[in-house]
Write an enzyme that holds these catalytic residues in place. Sequence first.
Site: not given
Ligand code: DAT
Ligand code: MG
Length: 151
Positions: A114, A117, A11, A51
Amino acid sequence: DVRERTLVAIKPDGVQRRLVGQIIQRFEQRGFKLVGLKMLQASQDVLSEHYCNLRTKPFYNSLVRYMTSGPLVVMVWEGHNVVQTSRTMVGHTNPAQAQAGTVRGDFSIHVSRNVIHASDSVEGAQKEIQLWFQAKDLLDWNCWDQISTGE
Ligand code: DAT
Ligand code: MG
């Protein structure tokens, strides 16, 4: 399936913080094969597809702003069980809960920055790979230790 593939993206914060080399090193070192790699500035269209399951979340707009704030390094990695193993290597979505030794556990502190991805299922990986890459840009190469030189 040794041909299993997943999409991994560094990212914008990972690129800004010069973590590209260290992250690629972890996947190479683990034993996975890099079959696609590019650096790009993501469009809102591709991200809204990427997303699409998060569109209703309160953090969605800031997530898209962050993901379009600078270049990404997008990769396809191949190997046995690569989807699940990559998720383990990446660590928990929230860095506060990510174990040390994972990318997020070692390099990040906040869920909205974070670093990386990785696709979360084989089907998801196939969709994401098609979204981010053209088939011609994925290379099906063999390791030299499996090729005879003919000498
Ligand atoms: P991952 O990236 O672990 O697959 P995800 O698909 O649930 O997680 O979410 C995609 C991204 O969205 C994640 O890397 C960071 C952001 N995100 C997820 N939950 C969040 C939250 N509660 N607050 C802020 N950003 C969030
Ligand atoms: Mg995800």
